[in-house]
Design a protein around this motif. Structure first.
Motif, PDB file in Angstrom:
ATOM      1  N   VAL A 153      -4.873  87.894 104.146  1.00 54.30           N
ATOM      2  CA  VAL A 153      -5.345  87.097 105.555  1.00 54.30           C
ATOM      3  C   VAL A 153      -3.834  85.976 105.973  1.00 54.30           C
ATOM      4  CG1 VAL A 153      -6.950  86.311 106.417  1.00 54.30           C
ATOM      5  CG2 VAL A 153      -7.375  87.988 105.676  1.00 54.30           C
ATOM      6  N   ASP A 154      -4.122  85.023 105.039  1.00 62.52           N
ATOM      7  CA  ASP A 154      -3.501  83.585 105.093  1.00 62.52           C
ATOM      8  C   ASP A 154      -1.519  83.499 105.482  1.00 62.52           C
ATOM      9  OD1 ASP A 154      -6.004  82.672 104.820  1.00 62.52           O
ATOM     10  OD2 ASP A 154      -5.039  81.855 102.691  1.00 62.52           O
ATOM     11  N   SER A 155      -1.677  85.070 104.903  1.00 58.71           N
ATOM     12  CA  SER A 155       0.184  85.367 105.398  1.00 58.71           C
ATOM     13  C   SER A 155       0.387  86.009 106.395  1.00 58.71           C
ATOM     14  CB  SER A 155       0.653  85.854 104.270  1.00 58.71           C
ATOM     15  OG  SER A 155       0.391  87.541 104.373  1.00 58.71           O
ATOM     16  N   GLY A 156      -0.892  86.009 107.078  1.00 57.89           N
ATOM     17  CA  GLY A 156      -0.353  86.983 108.989  1.00 57.89           C
ATOM     18  C   GLY A 156      -1.159  88.403 108.465  1.00 57.89           C
ATOM     19  N   ILE A 157      -1.918  88.887 107.654  1.00 55.75           N
ATOM     20  CA  ILE A 157      -2.248  90.503 108.337  1.00 55.75           C
ATOM     21  C   ILE A 157      -3.524  90.054 108.430  1.00 55.75           C
ATOM     22  CG2 ILE A 157      -2.639  92.223 106.045  1.00 55.75           C
ATOM     23  CD1 ILE A 157      -0.636  91.520 104.459  1.00 55.75           C
ATOM     24  N   ILE A 158      -3.754  91.052 109.409  1.00 58.58           N
ATOM     25  CA  ILE A 158      -4.962  91.544 109.472  1.00 58.58           C
ATOM     26  C   ILE A 158      -5.661  92.905 108.747  1.00 58.58           C
ATOM     27  CG2 ILE A 158      -5.900  92.192 111.536  1.00 58.58           C
ATOM     28  CD1 ILE A 158      -3.938  91.738 113.484  1.00 58.58           C
ATOM     29  N   LEU A 159      -6.131  92.446 108.440  1.00 63.18           N
ATOM     30  CA  LEU A 159      -6.918  93.054 107.037  1.00 63.18           C
ATOM     31  C   LEU A 159      -8.581  94.247 107.936  1.00 63.18           C
ATOM     32  CD1 LEU A 159      -7.292  94.729 104.676  1.00 63.18           C
ATOM     33  CD2 LEU A 159      -7.866  93.048 103.624  1.00 63.18           C
ATOM     34  N   LEU A 160      -8.514  95.100 107.586  1.00 64.51           N
ATOM     35  CA  LEU A 160      -9.758  95.669 107.636  1.00 64.51           C
ATOM     36  C   LEU A 160     -10.254  96.859 107.317  1.00 64.51           C
ATOM     37  CD1 LEU A 160      -8.926  96.448 112.009  1.00 64.51           C
ATOM     38  CD2 LEU A 160     -10.493  94.397 111.084  1.00 64.51           C
ATOM     39  N   LYS A 161     -11.311  96.999 106.866  1.00 63.50           N
ATOM     40  CA  LYS A 161     -11.934  97.842 105.709  1.00 63.50           C
ATOM     41  C   LYS A 161     -13.419  98.198 106.064  1.00 63.50           C
ATOM     42  CE  LYS A 161     -12.984  93.745 102.771  1.00 63.50           C
ATOM     43  NZ  LYS A 161     -13.091  93.192 101.238  1.00 63.50           N
ATOM     44  N   TYR A 162     -13.119  99.981 105.322  1.00 62.79           N
ATOM     45  CA  TYR A 162     -13.961 101.112 106.323  1.00 62.79           C
ATOM     46  C   TYR A 162     -14.684 101.521 104.998  1.00 62.79           C
ATOM     47  CZ  TYR A 162     -12.346  99.365 111.293  1.00 62.79           C
ATOM     48  OH  TYR A 162     -12.221  98.779 112.340  1.00 62.79           O
ATOM     49  N   TRP A 163     -16.013 101.186 105.039  1.00 55.44           N
ATOM     50  CA  TRP A 163     -16.314 102.436 104.199  1.00 55.44           C
ATOM     51  C   TRP A 163     -17.101 104.000 104.622  1.00 55.44           C
ATOM     52  CZ3 TRP A 163     -17.412 102.822  99.129  1.00 55.44           C
ATOM     53  CH2 TRP A 163     -18.291 104.011  98.890  1.00 55.44           C
ATOM     54  N   LEU A 164     -17.035 104.753 104.982  1.00 55.32           N
ATOM     55  CA  LEU A 164     -17.437 105.662 105.391  1.00 55.32           C
ATOM     56  C   LEU A 164     -18.537 106.412 104.697  1.00 55.32           C
ATOM     57  CD1 LEU A 164     -14.434 105.467 107.024  1.00 55.32           C
ATOM     58  CD2 LEU A 164     -14.813 107.941 107.080  1.00 55.32           C
ATOM     59  N   GLU A 165     -19.758 106.015 105.005  1.00 54.74           N
ATOM     60  CA  GLU A 165     -20.841 106.492 104.898  1.00 54.74           C
ATOM     61  C   GLU A 165     -21.751 108.467 104.716  1.00 54.74           C
ATOM     62  OE1 GLU A 165     -24.813 105.778 102.051  1.00 54.74           O
ATOM     63  OE2 GLU A 165     -22.433 105.079 102.442  1.00 54.74           O
ATOM     64  N   VAL A 166     -21.729 109.166 103.606  1.00 58.59           N
ATOM     65  CA  VAL A 166     -22.539 110.150 104.083  1.00 58.59           C
ATOM     66  C   VAL A 166     -23.317 110.913 103.186  1.00 58.59           C
ATOM     67  CG1 VAL A 166     -20.875 111.033 102.276  1.00 58.59           C
ATOM     68  CG2 VAL A 166     -21.256 113.170 104.114  1.00 58.59           C
ATOM     69  N   SER A 167     -24.455 111.097 103.264  1.00 61.66           N
ATOM     70  CA  SER A 167     -25.703 111.628 102.866  1.00 61.66           C
ATOM     71  C   SER A 167     -25.272 112.496 101.486  1.00 61.66           C
ATOM     72  CB  SER A 167     -26.678 112.479 103.705  1.00 61.66           C
ATOM     73  OG  SER A 167     -26.051 113.689 104.149  1.00 61.66           O
ATOM     74  N   PRO A 168     -26.127 112.703 100.585  1.00 66.23           N
ATOM     75  CA  PRO A 168     -25.732 113.845 100.079  1.00 66.23           C
ATOM     76  C   PRO A 168     -25.599 115.005 100.015  1.00 66.23           C
ATOM     77  CG  PRO A 168     -28.056 112.796  99.307  1.00 66.23           C
ATOM     78  CD  PRO A 168     -27.118 111.794 100.067  1.00 66.23           C
ATOM     79  N   GLU A 169     -27.034 115.314 100.944  1.00 65.44           N
ATOM     80  CA  GLU A 169     -26.889 116.543 101.597  1.00 65.44           C
ATOM     81  C   GLU A 169     -25.293 117.116 102.600  1.00 65.44           C
ATOM     82  OE1 GLU A 169     -30.483 115.151 100.881  1.00 65.44           O
ATOM     83  OE2 GLU A 169     -28.748 114.474 101.960  1.00 65.44           O
ATOM     84  N   GLU A 170     -24.588 116.492 103.564  1.00 66.05           N
ATOM     85  CA  GLU A 170     -23.804 116.955 104.106  1.00 66.05           C
ATOM     86  C   GLU A 170     -22.132 116.836 102.819  1.00 66.05           C
ATOM     87  OE1 GLU A 170     -20.900 117.275 107.076  1.00 66.05           O
ATOM     88  OE2 GLU A 170     -22.919 117.656 106.903  1.00 66.05           O
TER      89      GLU A 170
END
Length: 277
Positions: A153-170
């Motif tokens: 981030v300090d080097s200028g990178i825009i960092l986005l972190k996504y966790w996709l949450e799914v149920s055990p049934e799906e």
């Protein structure tokens, strides 16, 4: 609050809940996605014009919908700007390197958006659960990753972190589809089967990963992915909101007049493909 207002508020809440539960039609989905694709093109033009650097991390359990969401995100933009990184298992040489070394070389340069379909967080997830790293390596990763991401981030990178949450049934439904649907069998891996009975272990790994690496400079965002159409729209919309892009003025293009017919085509025996459709 009056009873009238209370009932009205409750009614809005119930209406919103019903709308969220209602099936999103293909027509509505494609229209919303089309609008988001237009904004992604604007984002792409801004990234190129300003030299911005964007890194997007996608994590989640097997079958959470990472691949489909990434496809929806990238299908209308240039692969030379939006670059997807999905690394295979490390080689013996890479195993001997500093753990994040093989990911560092894929980080974005100016004018690039790099999307990681799984990332350095493999260590906190699959490597931990499946026994590919030991406790010492895990602790070093969890303590060192916030510093690594702070440097990004300090080097200028825009960092986005996504966790996709799914149920055990799906998740089970989607994994069964990979077994039974000939179009999806390529998605099924031996690791999917081995990890299928480790739901609780993955849950614990996720929780401890969040606790150690959810920082003010590199937050985790969770996207509920029970509905594939909705998670794609919601996540792309959220991503666009996180980046301060602006529309870059583009020159108006007008096709010039052209003359056709000065050259007479030969009667070459072209080998046209069959047209059964």
């Amino acid at each position: 609050m009056s009873k009238h207002k209370s009932k009205a508020t409750q009614g809005k809440i119930e209406a919103t809940a019903k709308a969220a539960d209602a099936k999103l039609s293909r027509k509505d989905y494609e229209q919303q996605l089309n609008d988001l694709h237009v904004e992604l093109v604007k984002l792409q033009q801004w990234v190129v014009a300003t030299g911005a650097k964007v890194a997007v991390v996608f994590e989640g359990r097997d079958g959470a919908g990472k691949g489909g969401t990434i496809k929806a995100l990238t299908e209308r933009v240039s692969p030379r700007v939006f670059r997807v990184v999905a690394l295979p298992a490390p080689t013996e040489r890479e195993k001997s390197q500093m753990y994040v070394q093989r990911y560092i070389r894929h980080l974005p340069a100016a004018g690039e958006v790099v999307i990681f379909d799984r990332s350095w967080y493999n260590r906190a997830g699959v490597e931990r659960v499946m026994g590919f790293c030991d406790e010492t390596q895990l602790k070093k990763f969890l303590s060192g990753t916030p510093l690594f991401e702070r440097n990004m981030v300090d080097s200028g990178i825009i960092l986005l972190k996504y966790w996709l949450e799914v149920s055990p049934e799906e998740q089970e439904r989607r994994l069964r589809a990979r077994i039974e649907d000939g179009r999806k069998t390529w998605k099924l891996t031996a690791m999917d089967i081995k990890s299928y009975n480790r739901w609780d272990a993955y849950t614990q790994a996720r929780d401890e990963m969040f606790e150690a690496t959810d920082t003010p400079w590199a937050s985790w965002f969770v996207a509920r992915s029970e509905d594939k159409k909705r998670v794609r729209l919601n996540l792309i919309s959220h991503l666009l909101q996180q980046i301060p892009y602006e529309q870059i003025p583009q020159p108006k293009v007008k096709l010039p007049k052209r003359k056709i017919g000065a050259y007479k085509a030969t009667h070459y025996p072209f080998k046209f493909i069959a047209e059964p459709f």
